[in-house]
Design a protein around this motif. Sequence first.
Motif, PDB file in Angstrom:
ATOM      1  N   ALA A 217       0.813  -1.222   0.000  1.00 54.87           N
ATOM      2  CA  ALA A 217       0.000   0.000   0.000  1.00 54.87           C
ATOM      3  C   ALA A 217       0.844   1.268   0.000  1.00 54.87           C
ATOM      4  O   ALA A 217       0.293   2.366  -0.174  1.00 54.87           O
ATOM      5  CB  ALA A 217      -0.932   0.017   1.214  1.00 54.87           C
ATOM      6  N   ASP A 218       2.174   1.160   0.196  1.00 59.09           N
ATOM      7  CA  ASP A 218       3.027   2.346   0.229  1.00 59.09           C
ATOM      8  C   ASP A 218       3.521   2.748  -1.153  1.00 59.09           C
ATOM      9  O   ASP A 218       4.211   3.765  -1.290  1.00 59.09           O
ATOM     10  CB  ASP A 218       4.242   2.092   1.138  1.00 59.09           C
ATOM     11  CG  ASP A 218       3.822   1.929   2.594  1.00 59.09           C
ATOM     12  OD1 ASP A 218       2.794   2.516   2.966  1.00 59.09           O
ATOM     13  OD2 ASP A 218       4.519   1.212   3.330  1.00 59.09           O
ATOM     14  N   GLU A 220       2.897   3.563  -5.448  1.00 60.77           N
ATOM     15  CA  GLU A 220       1.887   4.249  -6.246  1.00 60.77           C
ATOM     16  C   GLU A 220       0.830   3.273  -6.741  1.00 60.77           C
ATOM     17  O   GLU A 220      -0.374   3.567  -6.716  1.00 60.77           O
ATOM     18  CB  GLU A 220       2.550   4.965  -7.444  1.00 60.77           C
ATOM     19  CG  GLU A 220       3.434   6.141  -7.080  1.00 60.77           C
ATOM     20  CD  GLU A 220       4.840   5.724  -6.660  1.00 60.77           C
ATOM     21  OE1 GLU A 220       5.076   4.499  -6.571  1.00 60.77           O
ATOM     22  OE2 GLU A 220       5.679   6.606  -6.418  1.00 60.77           O
ATOM     23  N   ARG A 223      -1.425   2.321  -3.816  1.00 65.54           N
ATOM     24  CA  ARG A 223      -2.423   3.352  -3.513  1.00 65.54           C
ATOM     25  C   ARG A 223      -3.492   3.413  -4.594  1.00 65.54           C
ATOM     26  O   ARG A 223      -4.673   3.636  -4.296  1.00 65.54           O
ATOM     27  CB  ARG A 223      -1.730   4.712  -3.357  1.00 65.54           C
ATOM     28  CG  ARG A 223      -0.905   4.821  -2.083  1.00 65.54           C
ATOM     29  CD  ARG A 223      -0.459   6.243  -1.843  1.00 65.54           C
ATOM     30  NE  ARG A 223       0.534   6.678  -2.809  1.00 65.54           N
ATOM     31  CZ  ARG A 223       1.848   6.530  -2.656  1.00 65.54           C
ATOM     32  NH1 ARG A 223       2.317   5.941  -1.572  1.00 65.54           N
ATOM     33  NH2 ARG A 223       2.693   6.962  -3.570  1.00 65.54           N
ATOM     34  N   LEU A 226      -5.844   0.533  -3.837  1.00 73.76           N
ATOM     35  CA  LEU A 226      -6.748   0.843  -2.726  1.00 73.76           C
ATOM     36  C   LEU A 226      -7.859   1.794  -3.163  1.00 73.76           C
ATOM     37  O   LEU A 226      -9.031   1.625  -2.788  1.00 73.76           O
ATOM     38  CB  LEU A 226      -5.949   1.462  -1.574  1.00 73.76           C
ATOM     39  CG  LEU A 226      -4.992   0.529  -0.830  1.00 73.76           C
ATOM     40  CD1 LEU A 226      -4.223   1.309   0.229  1.00 73.76           C
ATOM     41  CD2 LEU A 226      -5.757  -0.614  -0.179  1.00 73.76           C
ATOM     42  N   ALA A 227      -7.491   2.807  -3.959  1.00 72.45           N
ATOM     43  CA  ALA A 227      -8.513   3.742  -4.446  1.00 72.45           C
ATOM     44  C   ALA A 227      -9.525   3.030  -5.343  1.00 72.45           C
ATOM     45  O   ALA A 227     -10.743   3.263  -5.244  1.00 72.45           O
ATOM     46  CB  ALA A 227      -7.852   4.895  -5.198  1.00 72.45           C
TER      47      ALA A 227
END
Length: 525
Positions: A217-218, A220, A223, A226-227
């Motif tokens: 999750a750290d 790009e 993320r 997750l979005a």
Amino acid sequence: MSRPGRLRPRSLRSRLVLIAGLLATGAVALCQLAGLVVLRSWLTDQVDERLAGFRPPPGMYEDLADGSLSHRAPDVLPSDYRVFFYSPRGDLLKDALGRTSPAGPTLPDRAADLGLSDGRPATVPADGGDGADWRVLASSGPGQVRSVVALPLDTVDGATAKLLWFGVGLGTLAAGGVVLLGNAAVRLGLRPLTRVERTAEHITAGDLELNVPVADADTEVGRLGLALNTMLDRLRSALRRAEDSERRMRRFMADAGHELRTPLTAIQGFAELLVDQPGMTGGRRREAHSRIVHNADRMSRLVDDLFLLAKLGHAPVRRRERVDLLSLCADAIAGTAVRHPDRHIGLQPLGGPGTGADSGTGPDHGPGPDHDHEEDDGGQDLDVVEALGDGHQLAQILGNLLSNACAHTPAGSRVVVRVGAARAGGETGGTDRPGRVGAGRPMPYGAAVCVVEVADDGPGIAPDDARHVFSRFYRAGPRDPDRVAGSGLGLAIASAIAEAHDGRLELDGRPGGGCVFRLLLPAVG
């Protein structure tokens, strides 16, 4: 002819590999060019140092004066030096010291045209344009004689050319290695993005329950995953809500059509009977007319209830004012007593005798408005309890609850209404617990609430029926076989009004132990 935009790589991987290859090739080319310039400058400086440290052999100028220069051996000079002289008159002497091969530098015939400063080296081309350039250094000797010492730059040119070709080969290998290794590295680095792409393709194909894999999750890509998962969860929730809404709407329309069909069929049947049998007796004609009026009234009330439900589901409560719940309860009891004169309905404070979800009992209370603020057992005064809302709609809730209690309990059953203020909890209501059915969201534990309970000591309601008691058109079946069943919208309307007032309607019941319907509203701050 293709457009220029089509020549560019379309995939992100190809663009990254191309950019990395160009950057690596450019970096290697710049490094090789800088090394080439430094090497050539250093080698040229070495040649200049050799020229500056060279001195013509002793007696050279004396031999030039007596004309014996041409008789000296050409190998009197070390290595590949060449020495040229200009006579005092400025003419270039044809005889030069040094080896005759290869061709020497290109020098003018006159010293005035030489264009060289004494002690400052310069580069001149080879004689005839063939061969390597020469590095020359001019100096003045005795008797206005000028000498020009020259060294060839073939070693400098050779070393520079080898370095240049080495750089070209190294740059080619570097570009090829970057393309091959960079392609593999980019594929490995973009593997999470490739998984996202494949998951998106499966979702597009119809597998809506998939989620994008998130390895880290750290990053790009993490993320982004997750979005996307958050967006997918919201889309799935919206789709489920839309499907549930459509399913409820279809069921609602089917139930409404079924409920309306019954009185409409009765009206049509009796109307056709009146038309087909004009000679029927007066008693039968009055009965037919009475049935038509009764079913028309039933259909009218059903349509009004449906309209009210639709309005409650889309419009907020427009009028909010302080409402005295105790007075509303007294008025509701009086109105119910008129419709059910054989019923005795009690009014008690919330903490009075028999209070509790399972008791469902209370002292008798005679019908009539003269008992508004007195408990019928002990003469204890009842406290005024106020809530914000529409008094007419809240009165409709109480009327529906009392009518429901009278309709689904035997004639000798007691009904009691309790009014008071409390804190939301497992015993006082407002929160979920086993055996409790609620319509509306639970209230925060410990929140100040206004409570109105309608309890009875009838046979209660079965757990299977209790789960659907607030659903539209649901009827658990009349307790009295001679009583006509209602439309099944009374409790649905009551729960919708409670939710519109930010409150909650709930049922605590136990088969054989009566029922407690509880209305909870936020307390006035």
